[in-house]
Write an enzyme that holds these catalytic residues in place. Structure first.
Site, short mmCIF file in Angstrom:
data_model
loop_
_atom_site.label_atom_id
_atom_site.label_comp_id
_atom_site.label_asym_id
_atom_site.label_seq_id
_atom_site.Cartn_x
_atom_site.Cartn_y
_atom_site.Cartn_z
CG ASN A 102 -1.84 -1.20 1.23
OD1 ASN A 102 -2.00 -1.85 0.20
ND2 ASN A 102 -2.42 -1.51 2.36
CG HIS A 119 3.79 -1.67 -4.81
ND1 HIS A 119 2.59 -2.34 -4.96
CD2 HIS A 119 4.74 -2.56 -5.21
CE1 HIS A 119 2.81 -3.56 -5.42
NE2 HIS A 119 4.10 -3.73 -5.56
#
Ligand code: OAD
Length: 244
Positions: A102, A119
């Protein structure tokens, strides 16, 4: 379900090294949309038009409009009971790593310490021209100018997130792979289809970890699990930490 939760609590109490992998599902009950599924972001938006370096080079303003919208949507979102349960588990076990796919920053907001953002983070930017300035935090919403500018070279800035077709930053990937050498692993709220995270549970299993999945539905990872807990992350994680 009670029996399964008791078993998870028993294993967690024994564990010395715990690793957690989270995905969009853990933030769902904070009001953050997931990517896949009926109400997922990828129902209405195309990843290839918004989350690739090629898309950005073609139309940086369009990509930034989407990110600016997501930043506005995330701005006042709060961590939920599942995020908070992980903070408690981190305090409880000797060695703890939280790997998240997330970009919403909610694990940090909850107070988790050892977090690896696979990410990236939507609240950071970096220079598109790679002028050498380190990524910087910017929580302004809405952004006054799209695309925003690099404060160092004046070129275009981009979100410090990992897009499709890009590599995970080497240090984050290396730390994540090291963390898979654990004796207990939670896999919470991920569809388990995006690499490299989708293979993490497998790596941990081959090193002897006890695997627990928390998800509202079965995933391609479910059959590999020692325990699969089907339900909302908030409810399940809360009942696990209440037994520690
Ligand atoms: P997905 O949207 O693919 O999957 C979310 C998962 O959460 C699904 O398996 C749901 O069943 C589950 N879920 C939904 N609500 C839940 C709840 N309340 N409690 C527990 N589970 C719940 O999201 P990710 O797996 O995180 O990458 O997606 C991985 C990557 O694909 C993202 O990081 C993003 C995306 O494209 C990039 O943008 C590079």
């Amino acid at each position: 379900m009670r029996e399964k939760i008791e078993k998870v609590i028993k294993e967690l109490k024994k564990a010395k090294k715990v690793t957690v992998l989270t995905g969009a599902g853990i933030s769902k009950e904070s009001g953050v949309p997931t990517f896949r599924g009926k109400e997922g972001l990828w129902q209405n938006y195309k990843p290839e038009e918004l989350a690739t370096p090629y898309a950005f080079s073609r139309d940086p303003k369009k990509v930034w409009e989407w990110y600016d919208w997501r930043r506005q949507m995330l701005y006042d979102k709060l961590p939920n009971k599942a995020h908070i349960a992980l903070v408690k588990i981190e305090k409880f076990v000797p060695n703890f790593t939280l790997i998240t796919q997330n970009v919403d920053g909610l694990h940090h907001k909850a107070g988790s310490k050892n977090v690896l953002e696979l990410h990236g983070c939507i609240w950071r930017m970096k220079c598109w021209n790679q002028c050498g300035v380190p990524p910087w935090e910017d929580r302004t919403v809405p952004l006054p100018e799209l695309p925003p500018k690099c404060p160092s070279c004046g070129g275009i800035a981009r979100p410090d997130t990992v897009w499709f077709g890009e590599q995970i930053p080497e240090d984050v990937l290396e730390a994540s792979l090291n963390a898979l050498n654990c004796d207990f692993m939670f896999v919470i709220g991920t569809s388990g289809v995006v690499q490299p995270a989708a293979s993490f549970a497998y790596h941990a299993k081959t090193r002897g970890a006890f695997l627990v999945e928390v998800n509202v539905e079965p995933t391609p990872l479910t059959s590999m699990m020692d325990v699969s807990l089907m339900g909302k992350a908030t409810e399940i994680m809360e009942s696990i930490v209440s037994g520690l």
